[in-house]
Design an enzyme around this catalytic site. Structure first.
Site, short mmCIF file in Angstrom:
data_model
loop_
_atom_site.label_atom_id
_atom_site.label_comp_id
_atom_site.label_asym_id
_atom_site.label_seq_id
_atom_site.Cartn_x
_atom_site.Cartn_y
_atom_site.Cartn_z
N ARG A 6 30.02 -68.19 -86.84
CA ARG A 6 30.51 -67.40 -87.95
C ARG A 6 30.00 -67.92 -89.28
NH1 ARG A 6 36.60 -65.90 -88.16
NH2 ARG A 6 35.64 -65.03 -89.99
N ARG A 62 16.31 -58.87 -91.27
CA ARG A 62 15.10 -58.36 -90.62
C ARG A 62 13.82 -58.80 -91.31
NH1 ARG A 62 18.26 -53.52 -90.27
NH2 ARG A 62 19.12 -53.40 -88.16
N CYS A 74 25.39 -53.47 -88.92
CA CYS A 74 26.25 -53.63 -90.10
C CYS A 74 27.44 -52.68 -90.01
CB CYS A 74 25.48 -53.28 -91.37
SG CYS A 74 24.23 -54.46 -91.86
N GLU A 77 34.34 -54.07 -93.21
CA GLU A 77 35.58 -54.73 -92.81
C GLU A 77 36.75 -53.78 -93.05
OE1 GLU A 77 36.71 -57.92 -91.84
OE2 GLU A 77 34.66 -58.45 -91.39
N ARG A 89 30.27 -60.98 -94.18
CA ARG A 89 30.55 -61.84 -93.03
C ARG A 89 29.48 -61.64 -91.97
NH1 ARG A 89 35.53 -60.10 -94.97
NH2 ARG A 89 37.17 -61.68 -95.12
N TYR A 107 30.34 -71.28 -94.57
CA TYR A 107 31.01 -70.47 -95.59
C TYR A 107 30.49 -70.88 -96.95
CZ TYR A 107 33.96 -68.99 -91.82
OH TYR A 107 34.40 -68.45 -90.64
N ARG A 115 38.09 -69.87 -94.53
CA ARG A 115 38.33 -70.83 -93.45
C ARG A 115 38.08 -72.25 -93.94
NH1 ARG A 115 38.70 -69.29 -88.03
NH2 ARG A 115 39.41 -71.43 -87.90
#
Length: 121
Positions: A6, A62, A74, A77, A89, A107, A115
């Site tokens: 992540r 890409r 894509c 959220e 994200r 992050y 997080r």
């Protein structure tokens, strides 16, 4: 073994060049921190908060050397009140022998608050 890696970042405003620049920076940092190459990737999922509409972050990935054949999707959220704005994200599905504990999630920018338990100094 396929592991999920992540990452997240934020942009200052919804401008295509910022979407692409910060997405590329994030993905490159994820690759560097976890020592994988594009050939190791099964797929990539990228999401943005709904306030990002100017560009597809997948374009930035890409355009990275060796990434043009990596499957990337894509999406937006969920639009949850109070969520971190202007956030991108990334979830990489990577073939790796690295243990779950040793995966480095990345992050950047204001996304470190998502997080803090996973942010390494």
């Amino acid at each position: 073994m396929i592991r999920g890696i992540r990452g997240a970042t934020t942009i200052e405003s919804d401008k295509p060049e910022l979407v692409w620049e910060e997405t590329a920076k994030l993905v490159q940092e994820m690759a560097k921190a976890n020592s994988f190459v594009p050939e190791d990737i099964a797929s990539v999922t990228i999401s943005t908060t709904t306030d990002i509409k100017s560009a597809f972050p997948a374009k930035a990935v890409r355009l990275l050397e060796g990434w043009q054949f990596v499957p990337i999707m894509c999406m937006h959220e969920m639009d949850v009140p109070g969520a971190l704005p202007l956030c991108i994200r990334v979830l990489l599905h990577v073939n790796t022998a690295t243990t779950q504990l040793d995966i480095r999630h990345i992050y950047l920018n204001d996304a470190v608050q998502l997080r803090p338990d996973l942010v390494r100094k």
